[in-house]
Design an enzyme around this catalytic site. Structure first.
Site, short mmCIF file in Angstrom:
data_model
loop_
_atom_site.label_atom_id
_atom_site.label_comp_id
_atom_site.label_asym_id
_atom_site.label_seq_id
_atom_site.Cartn_x
_atom_site.Cartn_y
_atom_site.Cartn_z
N ARG A 1 -4.05 -5.15 -6.99
CA ARG A 1 -2.77 -5.29 -6.31
C ARG A 1 -3.03 -5.99 -4.99
NH1 ARG A 1 0.90 -0.70 -3.27
NH2 ARG A 1 -0.40 -1.33 -1.51
N TYR B 1 4.10 -2.91 5.17
CA TYR B 1 3.61 -2.02 4.13
C TYR B 1 2.43 -2.67 3.39
CZ TYR B 1 2.79 0.11 -0.21
OH TYR B 1 2.12 0.69 -1.24
N ASP C 1 3.50 -5.12 -4.59
CA ASP C 1 4.49 -4.06 -4.34
C ASP C 1 5.45 -4.50 -3.24
OD1 ASP C 1 5.85 -1.70 -3.96
OD2 ASP C 1 4.06 -0.45 -3.75
N HIS D 1 7.97 -2.61 -2.36
CA HIS D 1 8.26 -1.33 -1.70
C HIS D 1 9.73 -1.12 -1.35
CE1 HIS D 1 6.61 2.29 0.42
NE2 HIS D 1 5.71 2.12 -0.52
N GLU E 1 6.39 -4.80 -8.18
CA GLU E 1 6.78 -3.38 -8.13
C GLU E 1 7.90 -3.12 -7.12
OE1 GLU E 1 3.34 -1.01 -7.35
OE2 GLU E 1 4.52 0.62 -6.48
N GLU F 1 7.90 5.17 -8.66
CA GLU F 1 7.04 6.16 -8.00
C GLU F 1 7.84 7.24 -7.28
OE1 GLU F 1 4.85 3.34 -5.57
OE2 GLU F 1 5.86 4.07 -3.78
N ARG G 1 6.62 4.20 -13.33
CA ARG G 1 5.55 4.63 -12.43
C ARG G 1 5.50 6.14 -12.20
NH1 ARG G 1 2.01 2.53 -9.93
NH2 ARG G 1 2.68 2.54 -7.76
N GLU H 1 -2.80 3.06 -11.47
CA GLU H 1 -3.15 2.76 -10.07
C GLU H 1 -4.30 3.67 -9.64
OE1 GLU H 1 -0.02 3.55 -7.25
OE2 GLU H 1 -0.95 2.29 -5.72
N TRP I 1 11.68 1.59 4.14
CA TRP I 1 10.23 1.39 4.27
C TRP I 1 9.65 1.41 2.89
CZ3 TRP I 1 5.69 4.07 2.97
CH2 TRP I 1 4.50 3.48 3.47
C1 GCO Z 1 1.95 2.66 -4.18
C2 GCO Z 1 2.88 3.28 -3.22
C3 GCO Z 1 2.29 4.02 -2.09
C4 GCO Z 1 3.41 4.82 -1.39
C5 GCO Z 1 2.92 6.15 -0.99
C6 GCO Z 1 4.01 7.02 -0.45
O1 GCO Z 1 2.38 1.78 -4.89
O2 GCO Z 1 0.81 3.13 -4.22
O3 GCO Z 1 3.93 2.44 -2.89
O4 GCO Z 1 1.59 3.21 -1.23
O5 GCO Z 1 3.88 4.16 -0.28
O6 GCO Z 1 2.29 6.76 -2.06
O7 GCO Z 1 3.55 8.31 -0.28
MG MG Z 2 4.39 1.43 -4.72
#
Ligand code: GCO
Ligand code: MG
Length: 411
Positions: free
Chosen positions: A147, A159, A219, A221, A245, A271, A292, A348, A411
């Site tokens: 990634r 991020y 990602d 995010h 992602e 996630e 995820r 991951e 975020w």
């Molecule tokens: C990822 C995630 C993490 C999250 C985190 C939040 O793809 O691994 O986006 O980086 O930000 O797990 O607690």
């Molecule tokens: Mg993520």
């Protein structure tokens, strides 16, 4: 076999973890992961005040019934805190059942369907040169999928790019999320236009350097609108991503219809989901390619197995969340599922800091780019409760993002 006690262990070796330890009258003990990054103590209260007391004395072998007892029995269903608590109990009960059966958990899930689970690493850089070096380092470590995240010119912190090495996270430089342990979240700035312009240039440079065989992931995010997400997906099509992602926040699942109709870049989401109801339309309308939700947040082995079997009907594959805030217990649960699920996609694997293994031990191994569960009966994990006490909880929060004019952003 009755449940004698439900212990909740909060420990912070490198970062905060919440672990459930179910003790049965037979002496067999099971472990479950209940970590919700930045809101850990809410889950502790849910477990200690409301779950433990009603589980004592119940038959530990009745996993499916206990799942519904907690899910339906609470009346207040779903949500990350409730579901993390149910997840940890379920995981611990499966750990116990597999120990009783004297088999590694994946055997109880139907046995192996592959020799190992392809894992992806995190690589990041404040410049393209730094990113290329970081990718090479991951390839040297044996990873076969990466990634990539990069700083964005003009933005202080984004991020995916750690804020720097911190003594508080024991030098685990990749583990950017707890790097600023403090009573309040740190803040980052965001500008979608700058990001959308920059990311394709990063992928162009990385493909130029490494060619097209290496699976690359990215990602976003949850920061984009559906239209911005469509722009990003289209601009990345020439770089052949394994997945893109979390392009948008998905309280509105139909947001993904626009993105999907505009780009063929594969999409991964989930996630922050904790139930099938968070992604029902995403799956049935095939608006995503990878789901995820990991066992730590999706209702344990029971919840996620059902979810992934449902996803399989619609050709959606797994890509379980595996950052360091999933504990070694949760990671082991994921890896047992990874080798047993027909519709596995990728796992991951953001490795824990060494200090985490002063408290936890795990049979999970990584070799040739793949993860594997061990052959120890159960999940194959343990926790040293005395060592856990040496690392007390410390407040730690995920960052908050603002636009450059101060408006709070996702975020
Ligand atoms: C990822 C995630 C993490 C999250 C985190 C939040 O793809 O691994 O986006 O980086 O930000 O797990 O607690
Ligand atoms: Mg993520």
């Amino acid at each position: 076999m009755r449940i004698d006690a439900v212990e909740v262990i909060v420990t912070s070796p490198g970062r905060n973890f919440v672990t459930v330890r179910i003790i049965t009258d037979s002496g067999i003990v099971g472990l479950g992961d209940a970590t919700v990054n930045g809101r850990e103590l809410a889950v502790v209260s849910y477990l200690e005040d409301h779950v433990g007391p009603i589980l004592r004395g119940r038959d530990a072998s009745r996993i499916e019934e206990i799942w519904h007892y907690l899910y339906r029995g609470a009346y207040w269903r779903r949500g990350p805190v409730t579901m993390a608590a149910i997840s940890a109990i379920d995981m611990a009960l499966w750990d116990i059942k597999a120990k009783v059966a004297d088999m590694p958990l994946y055997q109880l899930l139907g046995g192996r369907v592959r020799e190992g689970a392809l894992a992806y690493a995190h690589a990041f850089g404040t410049s393209t040169e730094e990113l290329i070096a970081a990718i090479q380092a991951k390839l040297d470590d044996g990873f076969q999928a990466v990634r990539i995240q990069s700083a964005v010119p003009g933005l202080d912190g984004v991020y995916g790019v750690p804020h720097g090495k911190s003594k508080d996270n024991n030098g685990a430089v990749e583990d950017y999320e707890p790097a600023h342990r403090s009573a309040k979240p740190i803040e980052e700035t965001w500008n979608s236009a700058a990001y959308l312009r920059h990311v394709p240039t990063v992928f162009a440079a990385v493909r130029e350097h490494f060619g097209f065989d290496l699976p690359l992931l990215h990602d976003a995010h949850h920061r984009l609108t559906p239209n911005e997400a469509a722009i990003l997906g289209r601009s990345l099509e020439p770089y052949d991503l394994f997945w893109l992602e979390d392009v948008t926040p998905v309280e509105q699942q139909h947001n993904l219809r626009r993105v999907r109709s505009m780009t063929t870049t594969p999409l991964a989401i989930g996630e922050v989901f904790n139930s099938i109801h968070d992604c029902y339309h995403l799956v049935t309308e095939q608006l995503i390619d990878y789901l995820r939700v990991p066992p730590t947040h999706g209702g344990g082995i029971t919840g996620v197995r059902k979810l992934m079997d449902f996803a399989a009907l619609h050709q959606v594959k797994s890509g379980f969340h595996g950052p360091t805030d999933i504990s070694p217990v949760g990671m082991a649960a994921s890896v047992h599922l990874d080798v047993a699920l027909h519709n596995f996609g990728i796992q991951e694997y953001m490795q824990h800091a060494d200090v985490t293994f002063e408290v936890f031990s795990s049979d999970v191994t990584f070799a040739n780019g793949q993860l594997n569960p061990g052959e120890t009966p159960g999940l194959g994990v343990d926790i040293d409760t005395a060592a856990a006490r040496e690392f007390p909880y410390e407040p730690a929060y995920l960052p908050v993002a603002r636009l450059q004019d101060g408006t709070i952003h996702d975020w």
